[in-house]
Design an enzyme around this catalytic site. Structure first.
Site, short mmCIF file in Angstrom:
data_model
loop_
_atom_site.label_atom_id
_atom_site.label_comp_id
_atom_site.label_asym_id
_atom_site.label_seq_id
_atom_site.Cartn_x
_atom_site.Cartn_y
_atom_site.Cartn_z
N HIS A 1 111.27 -32.90 52.32
CA HIS A 1 110.41 -32.83 51.60
C HIS A 1 109.15 -33.35 52.22
CE1 HIS A 1 109.52 -33.68 47.03
NE2 HIS A 1 109.25 -34.70 47.48
N GLU A 2 109.02 -34.13 52.61
CA GLU A 2 108.02 -35.01 52.98
C GLU A 2 106.62 -33.80 53.34
OE1 GLU A 2 106.67 -37.49 50.75
OE2 GLU A 2 108.83 -37.87 50.03
N HIS B 1 105.57 -30.96 51.83
CA HIS B 1 103.80 -31.30 51.23
C HIS B 1 102.79 -31.18 51.68
CE1 HIS B 1 105.44 -33.37 46.89
NE2 HIS B 1 105.79 -33.90 47.70
N GLU C 1 106.00 -31.43 43.34
CA GLU C 1 106.75 -31.86 43.91
C GLU C 1 108.34 -30.63 44.03
OE1 GLU C 1 107.78 -34.91 44.81
OE2 GLU C 1 106.00 -35.60 45.39
#
Length: 265
Positions: free
Chosen positions: A125-126, A129, A187
């Protein structure tokens, strides 16, 4: 709303010159160069290391192992960066990835992520980004919004207490009407991209739902419209909707021999 149209007109010249596309095909406003973002990432990573002590040994090897597997599934440009990984001693369940190839995991998060697959959900997820250039988009949107508000203030001659009140109201509208929805969109996009990324690295994407349930198990949250993150239900729903595609990628990865084995300390 008319003031949103004014903001768009005020930022039109820069928007036309800096329109890109995210990995999901969404149009983005990106005004900064990759070199600028990488430099900002390096500075932020250095500052974080000044503020919190780092942890080595087994926790660091564990995080490096999971991160390395995720990074190997990235496109060539991002994969070939000199990724640096740090584990920070902090009870806050926090994690981040920064432009330029920097990953930080707090020890508090290692208590919540119960296995390598759940940790990969966070790291995927990070890093998503970074892959989607969300930092560039957030900074660019902030710049364009401030430019639009400045144009409105100058053109309308808003002066004195009344003008300040109106500008404050416009600023509030920009925050809830533009900036926070962009953050929630980022997100959700990172959830989908990160799910695919962890699956392609050979981690079980179904662990993401258990991880986010762990993350959302405590504490009051603001309403979805006033939050930088989707609501818990929205996040789980998005993951479930994308799970079929992610599972196909996971099966492909396992058949291709991508079977990471990162022992949890």
């Amino acid at each position: 709303m008319r003031w949103i149209h004014c903001l768009a007109v005020g930022a039109l010249s820069v928007s036309l010159a800096a329109c890109t596309t995210s990995p999901t095909g969404r149009s983005q406003l990106t005004l900064m160069s990759d070199e600028q973002l990488d430099q900002m990432g390096a500075q932020a990573f250095a500052q974080y290391q000044q503020e919190l002590p780092t942890v080595g040994g087994a926790p660091l090897r564990y995080v490096e192992c999971v991160t390395g597997a995720v990074v190997r599934a990235l496109p060539e440009r991002e994969r070939n960066q000199n990724w640096q990984v740090k584990v920070f001693k902090s009870e806050q369940a926090n994690a981040f990835a920064l432009p330029g190839g920097y990953v930080g995991i707090n020890t508090g998060l290692l208590q919540i992520a119960e296995n390598q697959d759940q940790l990969a959900a966070v790291i995927g997820h990070e890093i998503a980004h970074v892959l989607a250039r969300h930092a560039n988009e957030r900074a660019s949107t902030q710049t364009a919004t401030q430019l639009g508000l400045s144009v409105i203030s100058s053109a309308s001659g808003m002066q004195g207490a009344g003008g300040e009140t109106m500008m404050a109201a416009l600023g509030m509208g920009a925050q809830y009407g533009i900036l926070l929805p962009f953050s929630r969109r980022h997100e959700s996009e990172a959830d989908t991209l990160g799910l695919n990324l962890m699956a392609e690295a050979g981690f079980d994407p179904r662990a993401s739902i258990a991880l986010w349930n762990n993350m959302g198990s405590g504490g009051a949250r603001p309403p979805a419209w006033a939050s930088t993150h989707p609501s818990h239900g929205q996040r789980i729903g998005g993951l479930e909707a994308a799970m079929g595609n992610a599972m196909s990628r996971y099966e492909w990865a396992r058949n291709a021999g991508r079977t990471p084995n990162c022992p949890r300390p």
